[in-house]
Structures are given as structure tokens and as C-alpha cells.
Design a protein around this motif. Sequence first.
Motif, PDB file in Angstrom:
ATOM      1  N   PRO A   1      18.013  -5.246  -5.163  1.00 41.83           N
ATOM      2  CA  PRO A   1      17.876  -4.141  -4.194  1.00 41.83           C
ATOM      3  C   PRO A   1      17.237  -2.900  -4.815  1.00 41.83           C
ATOM      4  O   PRO A   1      16.500  -2.186  -4.138  1.00 41.83           O
ATOM      5  N   GLU A   2      17.482  -2.665  -6.093  1.00 47.83           N
ATOM      6  CA  GLU A   2      16.896  -1.490  -6.752  1.00 47.83           C
ATOM      7  C   GLU A   2      15.394  -1.624  -6.995  1.00 47.83           C
ATOM      8  O   GLU A   2      14.755  -0.669  -7.445  1.00 47.83           O
ATOM      9  N   ASP A   3      14.826  -2.786  -6.700  1.00 50.53           N
ATOM     10  CA  ASP A   3      13.375  -2.942  -6.759  1.00 50.53           C
ATOM     11  C   ASP A   3      12.688  -2.437  -5.493  1.00 50.53           C
ATOM     12  O   ASP A   3      11.457  -2.391  -5.418  1.00 50.53           O
ATOM     13  N   THR A   4      13.477  -2.071  -4.499  1.00 52.22           N
ATOM     14  CA  THR A   4      12.925  -1.563  -3.252  1.00 52.22           C
ATOM     15  C   THR A   4      12.136  -0.288  -3.499  1.00 52.22           C
ATOM     16  O   THR A   4      12.635   0.665  -4.089  1.00 52.22           O
ATOM     17  N   ALA A   5      10.870  -0.299  -3.071  1.00 54.55           N
ATOM     18  CA  ALA A   5       9.982   0.838  -3.296  1.00 54.55           C
ATOM     19  C   ALA A   5       8.633   0.553  -2.649  1.00 54.55           C
ATOM     20  O   ALA A   5       8.371  -0.573  -2.209  1.00 54.55           O
ATOM     21  N   VAL A   6       7.793   1.580  -2.629  1.00 60.30           N
ATOM     22  CA  VAL A   6       6.379   1.369  -2.326  1.00 60.30           C
ATOM     23  C   VAL A   6       5.687   1.065  -3.654  1.00 60.30           C
ATOM     24  O   VAL A   6       5.837   1.814  -4.621  1.00 60.30           O
ATOM     25  N   TYR A   7       4.957  -0.023  -3.694  1.00 61.51           N
ATOM     26  CA  TYR A   7       4.264  -0.449  -4.902  1.00 61.51           C
ATOM     27  C   TYR A   7       2.782  -0.113  -4.795  1.00 61.51           C
ATOM     28  O   TYR A   7       2.139  -0.440  -3.793  1.00 61.51           O
ATOM     29  N   TYR A   8       2.284   0.523  -5.847  1.00 60.25           N
ATOM     30  CA  TYR A   8       0.892   0.976  -5.867  1.00 60.25           C
ATOM     31  C   TYR A   8       0.124   0.270  -6.985  1.00 60.25           C
ATOM     32  O   TYR A   8       0.620   0.138  -8.109  1.00 60.25           O
ATOM     33  N   CYS A   9      -1.078  -0.106  -6.671  1.00 61.29           N
ATOM     34  CA  CYS A   9      -1.996  -0.636  -7.658  1.00 61.29           C
ATOM     35  C   CYS A   9      -2.809   0.525  -8.232  1.00 61.29           C
ATOM     36  O   CYS A   9      -3.159   1.457  -7.499  1.00 61.29           O
TER      37      CYS A   9
ATOM     38  N   LEU B   1      -9.704   4.198 -16.289  1.00 65.02           N
ATOM     39  CA  LEU B   1     -10.775   4.114 -17.275  1.00 65.02           C
ATOM     40  C   LEU B   1     -10.992   5.504 -17.833  1.00 65.02           C
ATOM     41  O   LEU B   1     -11.339   6.417 -17.082  1.00 65.02           O
ATOM     42  N   LYS B   2     -10.729   5.666 -19.115  1.00 70.33           N
ATOM     43  CA  LYS B   2     -10.800   6.972 -19.780  1.00 70.33           C
ATOM     44  C   LYS B   2      -9.919   7.951 -19.014  1.00 70.33           C
ATOM     45  O   LYS B   2      -8.718   7.737 -18.886  1.00 70.33           O
ATOM     46  N   SER B   3     -10.476   9.018 -18.489  1.00 73.11           N
ATOM     47  CA  SER B   3      -9.653  10.034 -17.837  1.00 73.11           C
ATOM     48  C   SER B   3      -9.557   9.858 -16.328  1.00 73.11           C
ATOM     49  O   SER B   3      -8.925  10.670 -15.644  1.00 73.11           O
ATOM     50  N   SER B   4     -10.141   8.800 -15.794  1.00 71.47           N
ATOM     51  CA  SER B   4     -10.143   8.577 -14.352  1.00 71.47           C
ATOM     52  C   SER B   4      -9.106   7.540 -13.951  1.00 71.47           C
ATOM     53  O   SER B   4      -9.027   6.473 -14.559  1.00 71.47           O
ATOM     54  N   THR B   5      -8.318   7.885 -12.946  1.00 74.07           N
ATOM     55  CA  THR B   5      -7.318   6.960 -12.408  1.00 74.07           C
ATOM     56  C   THR B   5      -7.491   6.858 -10.904  1.00 74.07           C
ATOM     57  O   THR B   5      -7.630   7.873 -10.228  1.00 74.07           O
ATOM     58  N   TYR B   6      -7.485   5.629 -10.389  1.00 72.76           N
ATOM     59  CA  TYR B   6      -7.620   5.378  -8.966  1.00 72.76           C
ATOM     60  C   TYR B   6      -6.375   4.656  -8.461  1.00 72.76           C
ATOM     61  O   TYR B   6      -5.749   3.881  -9.198  1.00 72.76           O
ATOM     62  N   TRP B   7      -6.033   4.927  -7.189  1.00 69.59           N
ATOM     63  CA  TRP B   7      -4.816   4.372  -6.603  1.00 69.59           C
ATOM     64  C   TRP B   7      -5.124   3.664  -5.296  1.00 69.59           C
ATOM     65  O   TRP B   7      -6.003   4.108  -4.541  1.00 69.59           O
ATOM     66  N   GLY B   8      -4.353   2.621  -5.026  1.00 75.74           N
ATOM     67  CA  GLY B   8      -4.376   2.019  -3.714  1.00 75.74           C
ATOM     68  C   GLY B   8      -3.471   2.774  -2.771  1.00 75.74           C
ATOM     69  O   GLY B   8      -2.829   3.758  -3.149  1.00 75.74           O
ATOM     70  N   GLN B   9      -3.374   2.287  -1.531  1.00 77.77           N
ATOM     71  CA  GLN B   9      -2.598   2.984  -0.515  1.00 77.77           C
ATOM     72  C   GLN B   9      -1.124   2.620  -0.583  1.00 77.77           C
ATOM     73  O   GLN B   9      -0.289   3.296   0.025  1.00 77.77           O
ATOM     74  N   GLY B  10      -0.792   1.563  -1.302  1.00 78.26           N
ATOM     75  CA  GLY B  10       0.600   1.162  -1.476  1.00 78.26           C
ATOM     76  C   GLY B  10       1.026   0.073  -0.508  1.00 78.26           C
ATOM     77  O   GLY B  10       0.490  -0.046   0.590  1.00 78.26           O
ATOM     78  N   THR B  11       2.004  -0.698  -0.922  1.00 80.36           N
ATOM     79  CA  THR B  11       2.597  -1.728  -0.077  1.00 80.36           C
ATOM     80  C   THR B  11       4.109  -1.690  -0.254  1.00 80.36           C
ATOM     81  O   THR B  11       4.602  -1.571  -1.374  1.00 80.36           O
ATOM     82  N   GLN B  12       4.826  -1.772   0.851  1.00 77.86           N
ATOM     83  CA  GLN B  12       6.290  -1.637   0.826  1.00 77.86           C
ATOM     84  C   GLN B  12       6.945  -2.956   0.423  1.00 77.86           C
ATOM     85  O   GLN B  12       6.619  -4.023   0.967  1.00 77.86           O
ATOM     86  N   VAL B  13       7.860  -2.858  -0.507  1.00 78.10           N
ATOM     87  CA  VAL B  13       8.718  -3.987  -0.890  1.00 78.10           C
ATOM     88  C   VAL B  13      10.156  -3.576  -0.624  1.00 78.10           C
ATOM     89  O   VAL B  13      10.617  -2.544  -1.129  1.00 78.10           O
ATOM     90  N   THR B  14      10.850  -4.365   0.174  1.00 81.17           N
ATOM     91  CA  THR B  14      12.243  -4.088   0.490  1.00 81.17           C
ATOM     92  C   THR B  14      13.082  -5.305   0.132  1.00 81.17           C
ATOM     93  O   THR B  14      12.792  -6.415   0.587  1.00 81.17           O
ATOM     94  N   VAL B  15      14.097  -5.076  -0.697  1.00 85.38           N
ATOM     95  CA  VAL B  15      14.981  -6.149  -1.135  1.00 85.38           C
ATOM     96  C   VAL B  15      16.366  -5.897  -0.551  1.00 85.38           C
ATOM     97  O   VAL B  15      16.991  -4.875  -0.856  1.00 85.38           O
ATOM     98  N   SER B  16      16.827  -6.813   0.270  1.00 86.45           N
ATOM     99  CA  SER B  16      18.141  -6.647   0.904  1.00 86.45           C
ATOM    100  C   SER B  16      19.226  -7.321   0.060  1.00 86.45           C
ATOM    101  O   SER B  16      19.000  -8.323  -0.597  1.00 86.45           O
ATOM    102  N   SER B  17      20.412  -6.719   0.110  1.00 85.86           N
ATOM    103  CA  SER B  17      21.531  -7.260  -0.690  1.00 85.86           C
ATOM    104  C   SER B  17      22.300  -8.309   0.082  1.00 85.86           C
ATOM    105  O   SER B  17      22.125  -8.505   1.248  1.00 85.86           O
TER     106      SER B  17
END
Length: 116
Positions: free
Chosen positions: A88-96, A100-116
Motif C-alpha cells: 500500500p505504501e507504493d501508492t503514488a503517481v509515478y513519473y518517468c 542529460l547533463k543539466s537538463s531533466t525532462y518529465w512525463g505527465q505521470g501515471t497513478q499506481v494504487t495498491v489496496s490492502s
Amino acid sequence: QVQLVESGGGLVQAGGSLRLSCAASGRTFSSYDMGWFRQAPGKERESVAVISWSGSSTYYGDSVKGRFTISRDNAKNAIDLQMNSLKPEDTAVYYCSAQLKSSTYWGQGTQVTVSS
């Protein structure tokens, strides 16, 4: 510049598995270190797993070691995150991310929900 699109999130019971994928655009994908980060409500974004541009080096956060595996396919401009024994503690929005050097790019995220 790199554009990133995540997929594969969803709802899973504790102990289950999910596989996240990240598709990247751009001709220089193989030059980027790639990673997965996550952010839970009320918490800071944290590093989950990182893989070097060649795939020869990987890093995992302490909370996911032994459960998650990051991989990349430079021919397909893609990375994956295999998540096993989910908690359950893995529940979060996951981003890719791509770095490269000083540049960082992000995706929009995908939700992961773990039920107990």
C-alpha cells in the motif's frame, strides 16, 4: 528535447504486480540516463529507480530494492519498471524522467494504487 509518455498504472491488491512503461520521443534517447520517480499525496517526490544511458548501471531506492526492476530498450526508445510484491505504501503517481547533463525532462505521470 525529449517527450515522455507513461503507461501501465492502475489499481492492484497488495502483493500483486504491475509493469510501467515509458515511451520517449527524440533521436538521442540512448544518451539519456532514465529514471522513475514517485510522489504520494503530501510527500516529496522520491527516486524509485534509475538506469544509465547504456543500461549498465542501475540504482534503486531502499524501499523498492528486491521488488522493482528497471530496464531500457534503446532500440525502442523505452524504459520499463517491473513492480512486484506491491505494498500500500507504493501508492503514488509515478513519473518517468530523462536526464542529460543539466537538463531533466518529465512525463505527465501515471497513478499506481495498491489496496490492502
